[in-house]
Design a protein around this motif. Structure first.
Motif, PDB file in Angstrom:
ATOM      1  N   VAL A 255      86.600  -3.367  -0.366  1.00 12.47           N
ATOM      2  CA  VAL A 255      86.756  -4.317  -1.584  1.00 12.47           C
ATOM      3  C   VAL A 255      86.917  -5.779  -0.643  1.00 12.47           C
ATOM      4  O   VAL A 255      86.548  -6.662  -0.844  1.00 12.47           O
ATOM      5  CB  VAL A 255      87.935  -3.882  -2.260  1.00 12.47           C
ATOM      6  CG1 VAL A 255      88.465  -5.371  -3.121  1.00 12.47           C
ATOM      7  CG2 VAL A 255      87.584  -2.935  -3.443  1.00 12.47           C
ATOM      8  N   MET A 256      87.897  -5.369   0.234  1.00 12.55           N
ATOM      9  CA  MET A 256      88.363  -6.652   1.166  1.00 12.55           C
ATOM     10  C   MET A 256      87.025  -7.176   2.122  1.00 12.55           C
ATOM     11  O   MET A 256      86.786  -8.500   2.089  1.00 12.55           O
ATOM     12  CB  MET A 256      89.416  -6.569   2.322  1.00 12.55           C
ATOM     13  CG  MET A 256      90.824  -6.041   1.449  1.00 12.55           C
ATOM     14  SD  MET A 256      92.185  -5.745   2.589  1.00 12.55           S
ATOM     15  CE  MET A 256      91.907  -4.487   3.383  1.00 12.55           C
ATOM     16  N   VAL A 257      86.282  -6.168   2.431  1.00 10.98           N
ATOM     17  CA  VAL A 257      85.031  -6.676   3.219  1.00 10.98           C
ATOM     18  C   VAL A 257      84.038  -7.502   2.416  1.00 10.98           C
ATOM     19  O   VAL A 257      83.524  -8.443   2.812  1.00 10.98           O
ATOM     20  CB  VAL A 257      84.405  -5.540   4.029  1.00 10.98           C
ATOM     21  CG1 VAL A 257      83.090  -6.048   4.668  1.00 10.98           C
ATOM     22  CG2 VAL A 257      85.526  -5.073   5.132  1.00 10.98           C
ATOM     23  N   ALA A 258      84.030  -6.698   1.099  1.00  9.02           N
ATOM     24  CA  ALA A 258      82.924  -7.452   0.301  1.00  9.02           C
ATOM     25  C   ALA A 258      83.017  -8.649  -0.409  1.00  9.02           C
ATOM     26  O   ALA A 258      82.525  -9.650  -0.501  1.00  9.02           O
ATOM     27  CB  ALA A 258      82.540  -6.274  -1.083  1.00  9.02           C
ATOM     28  N   ALA A 259      84.587  -8.922  -0.404  1.00  5.59           N
ATOM     29  CA  ALA A 259      84.920 -10.157  -1.014  1.00  5.59           C
ATOM     30  C   ALA A 259      84.819 -11.297   0.029  1.00  5.59           C
ATOM     31  O   ALA A 259      84.426 -12.301  -0.281  1.00  5.59           O
ATOM     32  CB  ALA A 259      86.609  -9.972  -1.360  1.00  5.59           C
ATOM     33  N   ILE A 260      85.075 -10.806   1.325  1.00  8.37           N
ATOM     34  CA  ILE A 260      85.014 -12.031   2.346  1.00  8.37           C
ATOM     35  C   ILE A 260      83.669 -12.102   2.654  1.00  8.37           C
ATOM     36  O   ILE A 260      83.072 -13.454   2.592  1.00  8.37           O
ATOM     37  CB  ILE A 260      85.689 -11.389   3.560  1.00  8.37           C
ATOM     38  CG1 ILE A 260      87.189 -11.423   3.611  1.00  8.37           C
ATOM     39  CG2 ILE A 260      85.138 -12.263   4.795  1.00  8.37           C
ATOM     40  CD1 ILE A 260      87.868 -10.360   4.534  1.00  8.37           C
ATOM     41  N   ARG A 261      82.586 -11.365   2.457  1.00  7.67           N
ATOM     42  CA  ARG A 261      80.963 -11.482   2.797  1.00  7.67           C
ATOM     43  C   ARG A 261      80.661 -12.303   1.569  1.00  7.67           C
ATOM     44  O   ARG A 261      79.658 -13.020   1.582  1.00  7.67           O
ATOM     45  CB  ARG A 261      80.510 -10.166   2.822  1.00  7.67           C
ATOM     46  CG  ARG A 261      80.671  -9.206   3.964  1.00  7.67           C
ATOM     47  CD  ARG A 261      80.086  -7.821   4.020  1.00  7.67           C
ATOM     48  NE  ARG A 261      78.890  -8.156   4.174  1.00  7.67           N
ATOM     49  CZ  ARG A 261      77.980  -7.087   4.434  1.00  7.67           C
ATOM     50  NH1 ARG A 261      78.401  -5.727   4.588  1.00  7.67           N
ATOM     51  NH2 ARG A 261      76.319  -7.029   4.764  1.00  7.67           N
ATOM     52  N   LYS A 262      81.261 -12.371   0.467  1.00  8.23           N
ATOM     53  CA  LYS A 262      80.528 -13.005  -0.641  1.00  8.23           C
ATOM     54  C   LYS A 262      81.779 -14.113  -1.102  1.00  8.23           C
ATOM     55  O   LYS A 262      81.664 -14.735  -2.174  1.00  8.23           O
ATOM     56  CB  LYS A 262      80.608 -12.264  -1.977  1.00  8.23           C
ATOM     57  CG  LYS A 262      79.735 -11.196  -1.985  1.00  8.23           C
ATOM     58  CD  LYS A 262      79.479 -10.227  -3.057  1.00  8.23           C
ATOM     59  CE  LYS A 262      78.587  -9.202  -3.201  1.00  8.23           C
ATOM     60  NZ  LYS A 262      78.610  -8.304  -4.422  1.00  8.23           N
ATOM     61  N   ARG A 263      82.199 -14.771   0.196  1.00  2.11           N
ATOM     62  CA  ARG A 263      83.222 -15.743  -0.256  1.00  2.11           C
ATOM     63  C   ARG A 263      82.668 -17.146  -0.489  1.00  2.11           C
ATOM     64  O   ARG A 263      83.210 -17.906  -1.074  1.00  2.11           O
ATOM     65  CB  ARG A 263      84.182 -16.184   0.764  1.00  2.11           C
ATOM     66  CG  ARG A 263      83.357 -16.604   1.987  1.00  2.11           C
ATOM     67  CD  ARG A 263      84.168 -16.438   3.538  1.00  2.11           C
ATOM     68  NE  ARG A 263      83.453 -16.710   4.549  1.00  2.11           N
ATOM     69  CZ  ARG A 263      82.631 -16.000   5.366  1.00  2.11           C
ATOM     70  NH1 ARG A 263      82.800 -14.785   4.858  1.00  2.11           N
ATOM     71  NH2 ARG A 263      82.249 -16.499   6.440  1.00  2.11           N
ATOM     72  N   LYS A 264      81.235 -17.272  -0.245  1.00  3.83           N
ATOM     73  CA  LYS A 264      80.635 -18.694  -0.543  1.00  3.83           C
ATOM     74  C   LYS A 264      80.043 -18.320  -1.921  1.00  3.83           C
ATOM     75  O   LYS A 264      79.103 -19.561  -2.184  1.00  3.83           O
ATOM     76  CB  LYS A 264      79.690 -18.805   0.743  1.00  3.83           C
ATOM     77  CG  LYS A 264      80.259 -19.144   1.963  1.00  3.83           C
ATOM     78  CD  LYS A 264      79.264 -19.267   3.028  1.00  3.83           C
ATOM     79  CE  LYS A 264      79.862 -19.457   4.313  1.00  3.83           C
ATOM     80  NZ  LYS A 264      78.675 -19.912   5.351  1.00  3.83           N
ATOM     81  N   ILE A 265      79.830 -17.496  -2.660  1.00  4.47           N
ATOM     82  CA  ILE A 265      79.116 -17.242  -3.995  1.00  4.47           C
ATOM     83  C   ILE A 265      79.999 -18.098  -4.983  1.00  4.47           C
ATOM     84  O   ILE A 265      81.390 -17.983  -4.999  1.00  4.47           O
ATOM     85  CB  ILE A 265      78.984 -15.897  -4.247  1.00  4.47           C
ATOM     86  CG1 ILE A 265      78.191 -15.193  -3.238  1.00  4.47           C
ATOM     87  CG2 ILE A 265      78.339 -15.793  -5.604  1.00  4.47           C
ATOM     88  CD1 ILE A 265      77.700 -13.740  -3.638  1.00  4.47           C
ATOM     89  N   SER A 266      79.602 -19.003  -5.502  1.00  6.15           N
ATOM     90  CA  SER A 266      80.183 -19.906  -6.582  1.00  6.15           C
ATOM     91  C   SER A 266      80.140 -18.823  -7.840  1.00  6.15           C
ATOM     92  O   SER A 266      79.288 -18.634  -8.779  1.00  6.15           O
ATOM     93  CB  SER A 266      79.464 -21.006  -7.050  1.00  6.15           C
ATOM     94  OG  SER A 266      80.049 -21.677  -7.996  1.00  6.15           O
ATOM     95  N   ARG A 267      81.523 -18.757  -8.425  1.00  5.26           N
ATOM     96  CA  ARG A 267      81.736 -17.924  -9.674  1.00  5.26           C
ATOM     97  C   ARG A 267      81.532 -18.749 -11.018  1.00  5.26           C
ATOM     98  O   ARG A 267      81.295 -18.177 -11.957  1.00  5.26           O
ATOM     99  CB  ARG A 267      83.189 -17.475  -9.667  1.00  5.26           C
ATOM    100  CG  ARG A 267      83.744 -16.647  -8.572  1.00  5.26           C
ATOM    101  CD  ARG A 267      84.934 -16.146  -8.628  1.00  5.26           C
ATOM    102  NE  ARG A 267      85.345 -15.530  -9.732  1.00  5.26           N
ATOM    103  CZ  ARG A 267      85.943 -15.886 -10.749  1.00  5.26           C
ATOM    104  NH1 ARG A 267      86.371 -17.170 -10.966  1.00  5.26           N
ATOM    105  NH2 ARG A 267      86.456 -15.209 -11.631  1.00  5.26           N
ATOM    106  N   ALA A 268      81.247 -19.815 -10.712  1.00  2.04           N
ATOM    107  CA  ALA A 268      81.038 -20.822 -11.973  1.00  2.04           C
ATOM    108  C   ALA A 268      79.620 -20.851 -12.223  1.00  2.04           C
ATOM    109  O   ALA A 268      79.198 -21.382 -13.348  1.00  2.04           O
ATOM    110  CB  ALA A 268      81.780 -22.366 -11.808  1.00  2.04           C
ATOM    111  N   SER A 269      78.811 -20.585 -11.241  1.00  3.62           N
ATOM    112  CA  SER A 269      77.296 -20.692 -11.626  1.00  3.62           C
ATOM    113  C   SER A 269      76.817 -19.729 -12.281  1.00  3.62           C
ATOM    114  O   SER A 269      76.856 -18.432 -11.946  1.00  3.62           O
ATOM    115  CB  SER A 269      76.580 -21.119 -10.149  1.00  3.62           C
ATOM    116  OG  SER A 269      76.975 -19.740  -9.432  1.00  3.62           O
TER     117      SER A 269
END
Length: 574
Positions: A255-269
């Motif tokens: 979970v921690m690794v996946a969240a860091i790898r996807k940190r640049k993904i915009s949740r609003a789009s």
């Protein structure tokens, strides 16, 4: 039909109604209160064994191995800390690979080996140095390298066995019940049996060790350990054995690794599409999405084109986790601040427990003209106070509170009360030690070894009882809170977390004693020449600061599980 899911990406299995009925029927015959006598009797036997060698360890080291008093307290705290830290490893093994019962049975056997070795060490004279005529004198012969090696091997086996069983057996017992109320009742009785076993060892066993012989005393511990192991094995056919679900810590890391790898993904789009697993396992949430707290972690369960497999499906990986795995990590993050506040609750208790034995060794321990209370047996007053407190709190105070306030006392409130009472105990200890040092100076006993201070050691009973009342509030409250709030995949680890914070607290108490010994003159080997009262005042101040930290953590903490009126557990999303 019922879907059965296994962690770590294993294939889910769908059962037929007939198979499901057979499994339910078989499972209904296991667990419940029929397992209670076996588990509690085993807890009591193992507690007698553990208490018999830990409670009198300081006296054993001083009198039989010619160890200096402050050094003996450091060894004592390190050994206890190790036995409290190891349950975390035992819990991880139970949760990830073997389940609770095999782990408890294995380490109960390891504990038995330690008890047998302790009996041999106390019986065979060549395994320890010659006894010194004037205890604490610089002329006493120190143990040889071989004797040291045998001693530490003995302590390691005993500590491993003690640590591997104490809290894992608590989880094993809780697994036998479905309702949180029944689990809470079991935890209270678990502590009751634990302390009753310790009371027996702190009185009868220690008396035998001090007045009859160390060999017989440790032999009684070995017999109690063997009885506890046999009773545990006899109840095997009644136990509900929960299958391990693979290592939950690997899921946490993903979970921690996946969240860091996807940190640049915009949740609003665009619309957000979350992954609930190959079986479509949906958490009970209003909008079918993860909870809003710690939103950064939600990215780990967010589906992207890069997560799609060649066949167009999705699978758990180091880039994509299920919503359930994300929520499990959030539960841990929420409870870590509360857990950390318990570390400095264990530190004063560790300092207090070891130094109280040194106080008792210097004071008048006679009860009547002929009976002399063993120094280590004073801890029984703490155990009795804890046992009586647990019984009184659960059977009288909690129902009374609920009738008056119309709502139950929460685990956090119970823990907070324990914090306050613990501070009062440290203040009481400081005042009593101030009085003891006054008697020392009045009778000009400073600088003299082996002399008894003309002050009754029964004065030590008061802070010991107050500490026991404190433990009666915060330890059952803490273990119930953790078991209630931890993820299902970490139930064994949840109870071991109590042991972990005690272990860290004991290591810190050893460090604190060492720093105090090095930087001040408060803790000489002859405590009549020191300022033990200042140490207790320091513990009271640390306890007060830690209580303030606890209040801050409790204020921001929100329960995830509450108990309904019918005794069932429900989950709150926020």
């Amino acid at each position: 039909m019922e879907m059965q899911h296994v962690h770590e990406g294993k294939v889910s299995v769908e059962t037929t109604p007939r198979e499901e009925g057979q499994q339910v029927s078989k499972e209904s015959k296991r667990g419940g209160w029929i397992t209670f006598p076996f588990i509690t009797a085993s807890v009591m036997g193992l507690s007698i064994a553990a208490g018999g060698w830990t409670a009198n360890l300081i006296v054993f080291l001083i009198t039989e191995f010619n160890v200096k008093s402050i050094t003996a307290t450091k060894i004592y705290n390190v050994v206890l800390a190790f036995s409290c830290l190891f349950p975390v490893a035992g819990a991880i093994i139970a949760d990830s690979f073997f389940g609770s019962f095999p782990v408890v049975a294995t380490f109960a056997f390891v504990s038995l080996l330690g008890m047998i070795m302790a009996t041999l060490t106390a019986t065979i004279h060549s395994l320890r140095p010659p006894r010194c005529a004037l205890i604490g004198s610089d002329t006493c012969e120190t143990p040889s390298n071989l004797q040291h090696a045998i001693l530490y091997m003995n302590l390691t086996l005993a500590a491993l066995g003690f640590g591997g069983t104490r809290f894992t057996i608590a989880t094993m017992g809780a697994e036998q019940f479905d309702k949180p109320k029944e689990q809470g009742t079991f935890f209270s009785w678990f502590y009751f049996a634990l302390y009753i076993g310790n009371v027996i060892s702190y009185t009868a066993v220690i008396y035998v060790q001090d007045n009859v012989g160390w060999g017989l005393g440790f032999g009684i511990c070995a017999i109690a350990n063997a009885v506890g192991l046999v009773v545990l094995l006899l109840g095997k056919r009644f136990y509900r054995q929960v299958k391990p679900m693979g290592s939950p810590f690997m899921s946490i890391a993903r979970v921690m690794v996946a969240a860091i790898r996807k940190r640049k993904i915009s949740r609003a789009s665009g619309s957000l599409d979350y992954y609930f697993g190959a079986t479509g396992n949906m958490l009970k949430m209003e909008d079918g999405s993860p909870t809003k707290s710690f939103r950064f972690l939600n990215r780990a369960a967010l589906k992207t084109e890069g997560d799609r497999q060649l066949d167009g499906s999705y699978a758990r990986s180091w880039r994509l986790c299920t919503v359930e795995e994300v929520e499990d990590l959030k539960k841990l993050v929420r409870i870590i601040p509360i857990w950390s506040s318990g570390i400095f609750l264990g530190t004063p208790i560790g300092v207090f427990g070891s130094l109280t034995i040194l106080q008792a060794l210097t004071m008048d321990r006679h009860l009547g003209p002929h009976f002399k209370i063993p120094a280590s047996s004073f801890a029984v007053f703490n155990l009795l106070a804890t046992t009586i407190s647990i019984f009184t709190i659960d059977n009288f105070l909690l129902p009374m509170w609920q009738n008056m306030i119309r709502r139950p006392l929460t685990p956090l409130q119970r823990i907070g009360i324990g914090h306050v009472i613990n501070i009062l105990a440290m203040v009481g200890s400081a005042l009593i030690e101030t009085r003891r040092l006054h008697v020392v100076r009045t009778h000009q006993l400073s600088g003299q070894l082996g002399l008894v201070v003309p002050m009754s050691a029964l004065w030590l009973v008061l802070p010991l009882v107050v500490i026991g009342i404190s433990e009666g509030f915060h330890f059952p409250g803490t273990i119930a809170l953790y078991y209630q709030e931890f993820p299902k995949s970490l139930k064994s680890t949840s109870t071991a977390m109590v042991s972990l914070l005690i272990g860290i607290g004991l290591y810190l108490s050893t460090t604190m004693i060492d720093l105090t010994d090095r930087t001040t003159g408060w803790l000489p080997d002859n405590i009549n020449d020191g300022r033990l009262d200042n140490v207790f005042w320091m513990m009271a101040v640390i306890g007060a600061l830690n209580f303030g930290y606890f209040l801050g953590c409790a204020k921001i903490f929100k329960y995830q599980h509450v108990e309904d009126h019918d005794g069932q557990s429900s989950e709150l999303a926020y």
